[in-house]
Structures are given as structure tokens and as C-alpha cells.
Design an enzyme around this catalytic site. Sequence first.
Site, short mmCIF file in Angstrom:
data_model
loop_
_atom_site.label_atom_id
_atom_site.label_comp_id
_atom_site.label_asym_id
_atom_site.label_seq_id
_atom_site.Cartn_x
_atom_site.Cartn_y
_atom_site.Cartn_z
N LYS A 1 0.68 -1.31 0.05
CA LYS A 1 -0.04 0.15 0.17
C LYS A 1 0.90 1.30 0.02
CE LYS A 1 -3.55 -0.07 -0.42
NZ LYS A 1 -4.79 -0.38 -1.08
N1 PMP Z 1 -3.08 -7.47 1.39
C1 PMP Z 1 -2.97 -6.63 2.44
C2 PMP Z 1 -2.40 -6.92 3.87
C3 PMP Z 1 -3.56 -5.14 2.45
O1 PMP Z 1 -3.44 -4.30 3.43
C4 PMP Z 1 -4.34 -4.97 1.21
C5 PMP Z 1 -4.81 -3.50 0.95
N2 PMP Z 1 -5.76 -3.34 1.56
C6 PMP Z 1 -4.19 -5.72 0.11
C7 PMP Z 1 -3.71 -7.06 0.34
C8 PMP Z 1 -4.91 -5.63 -1.33
O2 PMP Z 1 -4.44 -4.48 -2.00
P1 PMP Z 1 -5.51 -3.64 -2.89
O3 PMP Z 1 -6.13 -2.75 -2.11
O4 PMP Z 1 -4.34 -2.86 -3.81
O5 PMP Z 1 -6.38 -4.57 -3.66
#
Ligand code: PMP
Length: 334
Positions: free
Chosen positions: A45
Site C-alpha cells: 500500500k
Molecule cells: N493485502 C493486504 C495486507 C492489504 O492491506 C491490502 C490492501 N487493503 C491488500 C492485500 C490488497 O491490496 P489492494 O487494495 O491494492 O487491492
Amino acid sequence: MGGITEGFVGAVGRTPLIRLRALSELTGCTILGKAEFMNPGGSVKDRAALGILLEAEEQGLLRPGGTVVEGTAGNTGIGLTHICNARGYRALIVIPDTQSAEKIGLLRSLGAEVRTVPAVPYRDPNNYVKLSGRIAAETPGAVWANQFDNLANRRAHYNATGPEIWEQTQGRVDAWVAATGTGGTYAGVALFLKERNPRVRCVLADPHGSALYAWARTGELASEGSSVTEGIGNSRVTANLEGAPIDDAVRVDDQAALDTIYQLLWREGLFMGGSVGINVAAAVETARRLGPGHTIVTVLCDSGDRYRSRLYDRDWLAGRGLRQPDRTAAVAAA
Ligand code: PMP
């Protein structure tokens, strides 16, 4: 000078692409994990946080002393707070109280103003995302990062994560597999890779309790069960996910995700969070569906450090009907 980067912001991205040896040998495929836990704020992120804040600055929405407000499962808030510190902004973070104490505590240590709120569905006006939008609107000089529907999020992945993967594999990638929270990572990379090679198979991974697996397969949003994973799964199609190519979907249950992160720890030396278990288990399933000889790329989103009191605690797991894998048995079986 070539080897020097400028502060926190300069250190985001250009992460290693790690070959997961044991799972590659098991499947006869090359399974690669993009090491996003190596970003300076510790997760994938950081890229979205940076992309969102740079676009807000360019649009003149954010000035020195301004406030960045966001609703987040933690990692976006952590990335945003680091960048706010580096650039002279205040961070106000709204987070559901179901998220790990490690992430909430870290946000406070970094200096964010943190509001924990009960976890309620998106349709409820007090949902953490909607609440963060209202707080931003009511706060003078504030910007709402709006990671779910702000396309600056997926642009960060389209412009950087996707090209890095293409370059690191020298264009030899057969499948891209990732779970989605906002969808920024999945969609940005999928859109980029498809443009380079329409034959790249894009596979959405999903935990139980999320409506996206059903949506990807049938077009109807529907969910069953629940998951202890954090930061992934959704009840709706966000603007960031909208229009992204999806060739296949894999649903992974929590025990399989858990078994996978312990395998990564014991066999690869990688200490990973729960969404990595969903991603890597889905990559293994994709390898099985495609057969040997393929190259499959997924994401190692964040470190196990953020979930030590949960996913790495036998009693916490037992309280949720989950079994902590047994090391002797797992290593002997391998
Ligand atoms: N894994 C974790 C631990 C996350 O915090 C996030 C983000 N919320 C994601 C995966 C997914 O990423 P994205 O928001 O880009 O879909």
C-alpha cells in the site's frame, strides 16, 4: 548518483521478485512473489498511498500543513502517515476495530490521529470508508485519499508495479494472481500486463466472506462464510476494480491460507501476512490448472510481523476454529 534515493518517497517500489522454490518444485511451474513487504512502510500500500498523494499535490488539493484523511484496514494508513510525515501533512486514519493491534498501534506510533470504529457493512452510513469521507469533507484543508474509488491507486500499479514485473520476468509471465481489497494492485498490474501480452492469464484470488469470487464467476455479488485475513475481499466492485480483466477466479479458505504462510516461513524463510497466504495458495491452484512449465506471478503484500498476535498465535487461531500447522509434520511431509 545512481544508488541513492530521495527519502521515504524515493524508496517506494522497485521491489525484488522472489522465486518461491518449494512451491515451484511442487508444481513444476515458476511461482514468483513480488516482495511488496520490502517497501519502506512495509506493504504494497505504500505505492497506492504515494500515487494518491502525488496526484493530490499536482492538482493543488494538498498544501503544507494540510490533512490527509482515510478509511483503511491499516496498511494504506501506515503508508500515508509515513508520506505525511515526510511532506509536512497531518494524517487522520479511520480503521475498523477488528484489525490487528499491531497495525493500529503502529499507526499511533507513527503519529497518525487514529479513530477506531465498529466494523459495519458498506451500506451502513457509519462504515469506516464512508465515515472517513464525511470527516474529510468537514475538515478544512483536508483531502480524502479515497483509495477504493480513486483511480490514482491503480495508476500507481499500472505505471510501476506492472512494468517492474514485465521487466523482471523479461516478459515471460503466463499468469498474474492477486486478491483485491481496493483492487488497485490487481487491476493496475492486470491492465498493464494484458496490454503487453493479451495471453497473460489474470486470476482474481478471494477469501471467504467476500462477494468477488461469485461476481467474477457468475456476475452476481454473493458471499458465504468469513475470513480472518485482513485488507482483502469486498462486498462491492470498486472503481479501481471496474473494467479490469479477469480470466479466472480462485477462492481460498483460511486454513489453506494459514498452511501456506507457515510453509513460506519454514521452507522459504519468509514471514508473511494472511493475504499472502490467499495469494500464494491461489497461485499454486493456478499452477495446477495451467500445468507444469508456466510462470506465475503473485504479491507478497506485507509481513507476518503485523499479525504476530493473531495468525502466529496458537490460542488466537484455536479460538477461531483454525489449526496452527505443526512444523515437524509439515517439514517431514515436504
Ligand atoms: N493485502 C493486504 C495486507 C492489504 O492491506 C491490502 C490492501 N487493503 C491488500 C492485500 C490488497 O491490496 P489492494 O487494495 O491494492 O487491492
